[in-house]
Design a protein around this motif. Structure first.
Motif: not given
Ligand code: SF4
Ligand code: SF4
Lengths: 372, 94
Positions: A88, A111, A147, A149, A176, A178, A222
């Motif tokens: 993160i 992320q 992947p 985010v 993704y 958020e 998403k």
């Protein structure tokens, strides 16, 4: 009480060092006074003990975890132990080379947080020129096959950009995105009046998300849209219950059931240097304090919904009512719901206070004011 | 990616999507699929199917090898539906 289940989520806050200064940072406001950071071997030991307890997801965060030069070593060990490893990061302090070496070490997912979708606002909120580098790092993340985010923490100043955020995420090929409305802990609690969006802003943001979904602009991506609980009439099931699935270890080795648990006074949180993780998880007073339902007061105690929301968040209950065992005042059954309405009203006053940025200087000032 | 097909095709070659990982979790006493910030615990039959989704064989071959392993079970339709469902959810590429 029966044995608790496994802490499926282990979050390692490797350091509080961070080149950015987000005024909503969830780090404690007195982070400047934290103890010495755990070293590589101590972290690896935490990971090993966590895995034995059944942890499967590992979050590596901070502060800015990339600041740690031993990040690749920690990742490699985590991967070997069988964790799914999530980094993160703000992307600042990162280079394309390090993204590649993290891939090589076995990192599973990255992320990247953005402060806004425009360079100007992003850089102002982050307290540093960081937008272009973030774009570059997001591309490096995808180029290395991770992947990705993208995370936008939203608040009054940037929530009107939700359309742009979704488009930016699409351009960067995020898997993704958020959109997390600021929760009021840490620095965000301090800046709550300035950060809290109003109801109209939330409604337009939600409409933007729905529009994006309905028009099938990017079906493969998403979207997680998290609304702030102050505008709800039921609290969030915080951490799925205290000591239920989640354990956080701070840079100096303090083990916590959530990010902000230290705001609650009179709980002594154990340190991984003094106690095996399994004793901390299963036997420590701190982790047992609000497990189950026996600690509850009315109206939660006899409420039919208590297994759904666990009475809400203990930290929020303490911060807003002075009693950590009270019903989370977000709940409209709480006798204290008025404090939420008051907070919403305070955030609508035109004479906004200045934002307090998260940095060591402000942290020290706050600490000394608290001690006076 | 398949959109709304009800059932998978025998010629498709399914494989876990990027970022998804299958592994045995002793603490769950199950196979699980891990992905960014999440985990699905698989049932016994789901894990039998997902273990076959290696990207090296098509659905027909998967059904054949499962039928060899479980000769008494009529499983073709379940396999097709499962693979279609998982690909609609985005975690199996076909
Ligand atoms: S929220 Fe901002 S200041 Fe806090 S650790 Fe993350 S990037 Fe750094
Ligand atoms: S009274 Fe307590 S348990 Fe019931 S809904 Fe409100 S917070 Fe949840």
């Amino acid at each position: 009480m029966s044995e608790p289940g496994a802490p499926l989520w282990l979050l390692a806050e490797l350091t509080y060092k961070c080149p950015l200064q987000c005024p909503y940072c969830s780090n404690p406001v007195d982070f400047a006074h934290t103890g010495v950071e755990l070293d590589t071997d101590q972290w690896i030991n935490v990971l090993r003990e966590g895995r034995e307890l059944g942890a499967a997801q590992l979050g590596l965060s901070g502060g800015e975890p990339i600041v740690r030069k031993d990040l690749e070593l920690i990742v490699a060990e985590a991967r070997k132990l069988g964790y799914y490893t999530n980094l993160i990061t703000s992307g600042i302090g990162m280079s394309a080379d390090r993204v590649a070496s993290l891939k090589e070490a076995g990192l599973d997912h990255i992320q990247v947080s953005f402060q806004a979708s425009s360079s100007e606002l992003n850089n102002w909120i982050a307290g540093t020129d960081s937008f272009d580098h973030k774009l570059e790092m997001a591309r490096a993340v995808k180029d290395n096959g991770f992947p990705m985010v993208l995370c936008f923490v939203t608040h009054k100043e940037n929530i009107d950009q939700v359309d742009d955020m979704l488009n930016l995420a699409t351009r960067l090929d995020a898997d993704y995105v958020e959109l997390a409305t600021t929760q009021y802990y840490g620095w965000a609690f301090l800046n709550r009046d300035v950060l809290m969006p109003d109801r109209t802003q939330l409604e337009s943001a939600e409409a933007a998300v729905n529009r994006f979904r309905d028009q099938k602009i990017n079906d493969a991506m998403k979207i997680y849209y998290v609304i702030p609980d102050y505008y709800e009439n039921r609290p969030k099931p915080c951490m799925s219950g205290w000591g239920s699935l989640f354990m956080l270890v701070t840079p100096d080795g303090t083990a916590l059931p959530c990010h902000s648990a230290r705001v609650i006074p009179d709980i002594e949180y154990p340190n991984v240097k003094d106690m095996p993780l399994s004793d901390i998880w299963k036997r420590s007073d701190a982790f047992n304090k609000f497990r189950g339902f026996d600690w509850m007061q009315e109206p939660c105690r006899s409420c039919a919904e208590k297994e759904k929301d666990f009475g809400g968040c203990r930290c929020q209950a303490y911060m807003l009512t002075g009693d950590a065992a009270a019903t989370d005042p977000v709940c409209d059954k709480s006798p204290n719901r008025q404090v939420i309405e008051d907070a919403i009203n305070a955030s609508r006053q035109p004479e906004a206070k200045p934002l307090v940025f998260r940095n060591a200087k402000n942290s020290k000032i706050i600490q000394s004011t608290v001690q006076d | 990616m398949s959109n709304t097909e009800q059932s998978a095709q025998l010629t498709q070659v399914p494989k876990l999507a990027n970022g998804y990982r299958l592994q045995w979790e002793p603490a769950q006493d199950s196979f699980v699929v891990l992905y960014p910030e999440g985990m699905k615990v698989l049932s016994g039959s789901a894990s039998e199917i997902v273990q076959q989704c290696t990207g090296e064989q098509n659905v027909a071959a998967i059904i054949k090898s499962l039928e060899e392993k479980f000769p008494d079970v009529e499983l073709a339709k379940d396999v097709l539906d499962f693979i279609a469902g998982a690909s609609a959810e985005g975690w199996l590429d076909v």
